[in-house]
Every structure is written in C-alpha cells, then in structure tokens.
Design an enzyme around this catalytic site. Structure first.
Site, PDB file in Angstrom:
ATOM      1  N   ARG A 194       0.836  -1.216   0.000  1.00 10.45           N
ATOM      2  CA  ARG A 194       0.000   0.000   0.000  1.00 10.45           C
ATOM      3  C   ARG A 194       0.867   1.261   0.000  1.00 10.45           C
ATOM      4  NH1 ARG A 194      -1.806  -3.582  -1.373  1.00 10.45           N
ATOM      5  NH2 ARG A 194      -3.337  -4.940  -0.447  1.00 10.45           N
ATOM      6  N   SER A 251     -10.152  -1.804   4.024  1.00  3.14           N
ATOM      7  CA  SER A 251      -9.374  -2.155   5.221  1.00  3.14           C
ATOM      8  C   SER A 251      -8.962  -0.888   5.941  1.00  3.14           C
ATOM      9  CB  SER A 251      -8.113  -2.920   4.826  1.00  3.14           C
ATOM     10  OG  SER A 251      -8.472  -4.106   4.180  1.00  3.14           O
ATOM     11  N   GLU A 305      -4.461   2.354   7.070  1.00  4.15           N
ATOM     12  CA  GLU A 305      -4.325   2.335   5.609  1.00  4.15           C
ATOM     13  C   GLU A 305      -5.154   3.480   5.023  1.00  4.15           C
ATOM     14  OE1 GLU A 305      -4.595  -1.515   3.680  1.00  4.15           O
ATOM     15  OE2 GLU A 305      -5.729  -0.624   2.025  1.00  4.15           O
TER      16      GLU A 305
END
Ligand SMILES: Cc1cc2nc3c(=O)[nH]c(=O)nc-3n(C[C@H](O)[C@H](O)[C@H](O)COP(=O)(O)OP(=O)(O)OC[C@H]3O[C@@H](n4cnc5c(N)ncnc54)[C@H](O)[C@@H]3O)c2cc1C
Length: 317
Positions: free
Chosen positions: A182, A232, A302
C-alpha cells in the site's frame, strides 16, 4: 471563499465544474467529511496542471481525490481546492500490437479500476482479475499500490505519467515508483497521476471471468459491502493480519457512536448510520491502543485521514 481566486479558477475550468462548499461525505465511500471550499472536476490534464500551478502560486492547499474509497475527511471539510479525478479523464485504449503474449493498455487516472479490469477481461487479457472488486480509480490504485488476493498494481504497471509539484509532466517507470505494501513513492510529494501504461498477458476469456466471479464472491461472503466503509482500516502489520488481531482483541462489533468494527470482518470499520469523523478517529485510536496493549503490535492506518488537525497522532514514522 476568496472571490478573486474563484474567478481565476473559473478561467481554467468551466464554472459548472467548480462547486463551492461541496459536502465531501457525498464523495467518500465511508460517507464522512464536511465541505470542500472549492470542489473542482477538471476536464483534462492541462486544466489540472493549471489548477496545481494556481493553487501553489496563491498558497492555497490542494488535494487530489479519486473515487474517495480510501479517505476520511475532517468534519470541518477541506480548506482549499479538492480536485476530483474522474470522467472525462477515464479513457482506456487497448493496443493489441504484434506481441503474441502481451498487450498494452493506456488508461487515464480517472478511470474506474473495476471498469478497467472488466474491459481487460472482455479483451481476453489476464492479470487484473484481483482488481475487479477494488472500487477506486486507476490513479488512486497506483498511488496506494492497491492489491488483493495475491495481486497488486505493481505487477501489471509499466509506467505512469504524473504532473509534479513544479507543474511539469514527468514519467515514472514502475521501478522508480518503489511500490510496496500500500505504498508508492508518489505518497512522498505532490505528484498527480494523469495516466498509466499497463501490460497484461493474453489469456482465456472464460477463465478470466471465472476468476473474477470467484474473487468477487469471496469478497461478498467475507466483507461488509452492504455498509459504507473505506475498505481495510489498517495496513497489514508484518507477520500478522490486522483483522485477526482486532478480532482476537475482542473488538468485533466495538462501536464509537455510529462507527463500528464490522462483525463480519474486523478489518473493516463501517458507518452504521450518522457516524462522524470524530467517532471514526476515536475508534481507530481505541483499536490501536487495545491491539498494542494485548499483542504489542502497532496498527498503522491504511485509510488516509485528511485535514483533521485537532486529533492525536494516528500515524507513526
Ligand atoms: C469495499 C471496499 C473494498 C476495498 N478493497 C480493497 C482491496 O481489496 N485492496 C486495496 O488495496 N484497497 C481496497 N480498498 C481501498 C480503496 O478502494 C483503494 O485504496 C483504492 O485504490 C483507492 O482509490 P480511490 O480512487 O478511491 O482513491 P481515493 O480514496 O480517492 O484516494 C486515495 C489516495 O490516493 C490519492 N490519489 C487519488 N487519485 C490520485 C491521482 N490521480 N494522483 C495522485 N494521487 C491520487 C489521494 O490523494 C489519496 O491520498 C477498498 C475500499 C472499499 C470501500
């Protein structure tokens, strides 16, 4: 609102594409965020480049928004310009070329990633099946190096065209983007992705569709897709799964106001009604504290948390 600045903006982009005090909760999948002072949807990358130049010249903050599926904005919204990437910056061109094994796709940053994956499937090109359930834009997916089920953007990307902080066009190869979990180097500076080249392998159309159906079925079974969320909440800490740690800390169903840790998948924070950004931040911090206390693991968000100045740190260097 500064009338002089607004006037300059509308010289670049038609006035109907410059909204004032636009509620950001209408542009984020988790349905959180107050008004954007200026909410601008440019028609092309040249307009975008001029907006970046104008904002930097005037000391006005500027934020790039894709499909808003990984963002939480402050209840106070955003003071400055939010630039929405989307149509018409969403053109997808497949070049079949001579190579019997691969084909190249050029795509605008505002294109839907799901749309791109489906278009690739239709053309019998394999490699983007993992992306057929990720609800962002291509630009947002590259910036985040989005991924799922063993695939990630860095596996299919060749290069990107960006507008850098000096307002100049620049090419980055996938190697230069240093993509990790990410992460891409784009997160370190003002670099707006305007387009990308993707390389895919030729495959069997039926097998590609079957894989997409399987992966999207798994998503529907495991993820709380019926509620607003930003996917998420936390990155995967090395050696662990965030959702499992949260579940093992007894936090499934844990709630602050109308923001809740999903009972279906503890990795997701969902908005079950009139949740606020303040509730979301409190929930994130409570989860971080409890998981760290129990397992000694820090969960790094995230989701990008933007413009929320009055809170305690949610990221750690
Ligand atoms: C139900 C659900 C499921 C999800 N599943 C997954 C998953 O499986 N895997 C996964 O990785 N993510 C997943 N996500 C999160 C999200 O969809 C991805 O991170 C996606 O890539 C974000 O794209 P976006 O266009 O919505 O970006 P946004 O949320 O709008 O923005 C995210 C970041 O990218 C930046 N950005 C956006 N466009 C550009 C651009 N053109 N140039 C430079 N910077 C840009 C923004 O400034 C921001 O910092 C999920 C989200 C939801 C709601």
């Amino acid at each position: 609102m500064d009338f002089g600045f607004y006037k300059e903006l509308t010289k670049i982009v038609p006035a109907e594409r410059v909204l004032l005090d636009e509620p950001l909760k209408n542009h984020t999948s988790i349905k959180l965020g107050g008004p954007a002072e200026y909410f601008v949807t440019p028609e092309n990358s040249e307009q975008l480049r001029k907006i970046l130049f104008l904002t930097s010249e005037n000391g006005v903050d500027c934020y790039i928004l894709g499909n808003g599926t990984n963002i939480i904005f402050s209840v106070k919204g955003y003071k400055g310009v939010v630039v929405k990437m989307g149509p018409p910056q969403d053109i997808i061109t497949i070049s079949e070329g001579e190579d019997p094994e691969h084909a190249m796709i050029r795509v605008g940053a505002g294109a839907s990633l799901i749309g791109l994956a489906m278009k690739a499937a239709e053309a019998g090109l394999t490699g983007l099946e993992f992306a057929a359930g990720i609800p962002g834009t291509v630009g947002g997916a590259i910036y985040m190096n989005a991924g799922a089920y063993g695939g990630e953007m860095k596996d299919v990307l060749k290069d990107v065209l960006v507008i850098n902080s000096l307002g100049r066009y620049e090419n980055f190869t996938v190697k230069q983007l240093r993509m990790g979990h990410r992460y891409s180097i784009l997160q370190e500076d003002t670099n707006v992705v305007v387009g990308a080249t993707i390389i895919l392998s030729r495959g069997d159309k039926e097998e590609i569709y079957a894989k997409i159906r399987d992966l999207n079925g798994r998503r529907r079974d495991k993820q709380p897709l019926e509620y607003p969320s930003a996917g998420s909440t936390f990155k995967r800490p090395e050696g662990y799964f965030a959702g499992k740690l949260i579940e093992d800390a007894g936090l499934k169903g844990y709630r602050v106001g109308d923001m809740m840790i999903s009972e279906k998948h503890a990795g997701f924070m969902i908005n079950v009604g009139e949740g606020t950004t303040k509730d979301a931040i409190q929930l994130i911090m409570d989860v971080q504290d409890k998981v760290e206390e129990k397992f000694g693991v820090f969960l790094e968000p995230e989701v990008r948390i933007i413009g929320y100045h009055e809170v305690v740190e949610v990221h750690r260097d």
